[in-house]
Every structure is written in structure tokens, then in C-alpha cells.
Motif scaffolding. Sequence first.
Motif, PDB file in Angstrom:
ATOM      1  N   TYR A   1       0.787  -1.142   0.101  1.00  0.00           N
ATOM      2  CA  TYR A   1      -0.032   0.333  -0.006  1.00  0.00           C
ATOM      3  C   TYR A   1       0.692   0.980   0.118  1.00  0.00           C
TER       4      TYR A   1
ATOM      5  N   VAL B   1      -1.272   4.733  -5.852  1.00  0.00           N
ATOM      6  CA  VAL B   1      -1.943   4.008  -4.445  1.00  0.00           C
ATOM      7  C   VAL B   1      -1.480   2.447  -3.793  1.00  0.00           C
ATOM      8  N   ASP B   2      -2.453   1.655  -5.072  1.00  0.00           N
ATOM      9  CA  ASP B   2      -2.007   0.302  -4.364  1.00  0.00           C
ATOM     10  C   ASP B   2      -1.730  -1.073  -5.957  1.00  0.00           C
TER      11      ASP B   2
ATOM     12  N   ALA C   1      -4.354  -2.433  -6.973  1.00  0.00           N
ATOM     13  CA  ALA C   1      -5.667  -2.105  -7.044  1.00  0.00           C
ATOM     14  C   ALA C   1      -6.164  -1.191  -8.304  1.00  0.00           C
ATOM     15  N   ASN C   2      -5.735  -0.045  -7.975  1.00  0.00           N
ATOM     16  CA  ASN C   2      -5.763   1.184  -8.803  1.00  0.00           C
ATOM     17  C   ASN C   2      -4.891   1.669  -9.334  1.00  0.00           C
ATOM     18  N   SER C   3      -3.223   0.704 -10.020  1.00  0.00           N
ATOM     19  CA  SER C   3      -3.191   0.729 -11.208  1.00  0.00           C
ATOM     20  C   SER C   3      -3.061   1.017 -12.425  1.00  0.00           C
ATOM     21  N   ILE C   4      -3.087   1.949 -13.504  1.00  0.00           N
ATOM     22  CA  ILE C   4      -3.145   2.217 -14.629  1.00  0.00           C
ATOM     23  C   ILE C   4      -2.345   1.922 -15.786  1.00  0.00           C
TER      24      ILE C   4
ATOM     25  N   TYR D   1       3.697   8.246 -12.977  1.00  0.00           N
ATOM     26  CA  TYR D   1       2.444   8.576 -12.480  1.00  0.00           C
ATOM     27  C   TYR D   1       2.460   9.483 -13.842  1.00  0.00           C
TER      28      TYR D   1
ATOM     29  N   TYR E   1      -0.391   9.160 -16.761  1.00  0.00           N
ATOM     30  CA  TYR E   1      -2.052   9.828 -16.502  1.00  0.00           C
ATOM     31  C   TYR E   1      -2.453  10.306 -17.924  1.00  0.00           C
TER      32      TYR E   1
END
Length: 437
Positions: free
Chosen positions: A322, A368-369, A371-374, A415, A419
Motif C-alpha cells: 500500500y 496507491v496500490d 488495485a488502482n494501477s493504471i 505516474y 495519467y
Amino acid sequence: MWYDNGFFVGSAGYDWGINTATYTLDYAYTPGDPLFDAHLAAFHTRADLEFAGDGGLFVGRHGVNKTTGVNADNTSQFDLGNGLGLQLFYGAAFVQDDYTGNEQRGANPDGTMTKAGAFTQAQLDWGMVSLLGGLRYDYWHVKGVTGYTLPGAGDCPAGGDLCPGDSVSRDGDRINPRITAAVQPLDWLQLYATYAHTFRPPTASELFYPGGHNFNGAGNPVNNNVDLKPEISKGWDLGLNVAYDGLVLDGDRLRLKVGYFNNDIENYIVYGQNTDTGYITWINADGTTNMSGVEIEGTYDAGVAYVTLSYTNADTDLPLSYFAGIGNDVGTLPDDFATVDVGTRWFGESVVLGGRMRYTGKSRQVFVDEANSIPIGSYTLFDLYGSWDINRNLHLFFNVENITDKVYTTAVGGYAEAYYSGNGRGRTVIVGATAKF
């Protein structure tokens, strides 16, 4: 070699200036004696980073990074008789890296890392069998300060400069073995297997991480993790080499290498939450991190034409805790890469014309972690290139990268780049010449 560049970062509102100077010295002593094939290489690099402009959070930051290194080695060969040959390779290396920032150093802490080592390797050849054993001794030392106090705060006098905190140093050493066995059952085929230990000590930036972009330069010592342990890797490398001449045409050459690697890494360094302090910093991951995969490289060269290919398929069990993507750019490498290069030679091979295909597989940028990867899609780029040796002293060349001007997002670019998709460099044309006198 001198390099000077500057560009504007629109998302942050500042100009980024880079100025580097690199000095190198290379010396070889090769008298033709089997006992001496000696080389000495030394270098020094100074890099100045300047963030200028009229606004933006990073404006006013300045840092200087100095790196100095030297490497010396020698190879001695002995004929032991009865078809036995012995080759000894030995030497030593030293490198020091020092970074100093101004009061707006942000997340780039000051620190100095010094690494030194000595190595030796013995190779015994007997007919179609080769055995190689090596040892490398490495020593490392890192020093820096845990943080800075603002003028007027605590015991730091008002109206002056930042006051440095506690000075901390860490060091260690390790002996890493390596052993290789190779057999050549045919003139054109060699099989090999290698088992080796390697290690990577923590950097000053990881040890003295100040806790994010603190723009006043003060830092927060609780975000340090001066007890980081070096990463230790133990792994296998298996494969084959092919070297075949005259496969289709007289004078053509086929070269092929296929390899499988499997490495287990202890104390893998990642960005996450320190369970002892509760703060977010650089930590050693629990358990073992595995990296494995297959690499293929091959070339067929018939003189008037050639084709070169490379392919990598790798799997990394990268631990993502995390906060892995907060305050630091953490991404996963693509599982596969591929390159195909095809070219022709004309007019006595003085003119070369070729094209290249570059494929990069899917990857992701952590935010963040996990699960929220791009997710970042795969992409394929095409290049053209050419050169002309007018004579022994004058060489002309051109290179066109991404000739189709494809829009893509680069893998592990960070990042912000992930994005704002489509950050990859568009069609780029380079034309140049070199002359020797």
C-alpha cells in the motif's frame, strides 16, 4: 563530453535544466605476452540539475551529483599441457557517488555512497568442456544526515541556513561466488549453466528518504530507514550458443543465443509502510522476490543483407505494498519485449540501409496500490536508418524513429506520464556526420 539541455514541464510550471560534464580515461597494456592483457578505465561525471521558472512547486531547486570511478583488470593465460588451458581474470573497482542539494532539495536527500571491490575468475578448458569459477568481494559505505531543521525551529538559530540533523553512516561487505559449466558437443553448438550470487546495497536516496516533496528542504527523520538491508540475489542461468558459418551462402554467419534465467532475491527494496514505525518509506520486502524468464538473441549476416532479432519474456513477482505509487513512481516492467532489425549493404558495403521494428508489451503504473494501477497498453514502433562511409575519414548517417508518428504511452515512464496518455515521442529525424583527422 558535455551535455546541456532544458525543457518546460507544463504540469508543474517550471523549467528543468540539465548540464553534465563527463571525463573518461582508458588505457590498455597488451604486449602480446599471454601473462598480460591489462586494462584501466577511469571516469568522473558532474551533473547539475536546476529547476527554474516563475512558478510551480519545484522552482528554485538545485542539485549537484558527482560520480567518480576506476576499474583495473588483467587476464593471464597458461598452457598446462595435455590439452589443458587455464585463464585467470582478476582486478579491482571503485566508484563513489555524491549528491548535494540546496534548501529546496525536496525528496532528493544529500548523501554519499562508496563502493569498492576485488574480483577473480579462473577458467579451465579441456577439449569440449569448460569450467569457470569466480569470487567477488564487495564493500559498501553510505553516509548522510537524517534531515534538516528550519531556521528558528528547535535549536536551529533564526535567520541562518538549515541545520543538519544526525549524521548517520552504514556499511557492509559480502563475498559473492559464481560457477559456470559449458560443453561444446559440436563445433557450432555450446551448452552452458551458471549459478551465481549478486547483491545491491541500499542507496543514499533510499536510506535517507525525507518523506515526500518537503519543499522547504527540512525533511522528516521519521521517514528515514537507515537500517535497510542490501538485496541479495541467488540465481541460475541456462542456455545455448550457436555460431555457424556458411549456412546458406559462402561467408555468411549465423549467431544465436537462447537463455533461461531464474533469480530469487531476498530483502528486495520497495516503497511502502514500515511496520515498525508506521511511516511510509523504503523498506525490505518480506519473503523472496522471484524474477525469471527467457531471452533470445539471433543474427544472420550474409554481407549484402542481414537480420537481427531479440525477444525477452520475463515474469517478476514484484511486491507492491500500500502507498507504493504515492510520492514515488513505481511501475511494473512489461512481460515481453521484441526487436527485429533488417538491413542491406551496397557499393562494397559502404552504404547501409535498414529498418527496425520495436515491440513493447503491456505494463502498468502503480497508483496507491495494485488495485488502482493504471494499465499501459502494448505498442509497436518502426524506424528507418542509413549510413554512408564516403571514405575512411568521413561518415554520414540518418535515423528516423517512429516513422509512422504513432501515439503511445511509454512503459514505466512515471505516474504523470501514464495519467496523461500518449506521451511517447513522435516521429524523430536525426541526421549527422562524423569526421576523423
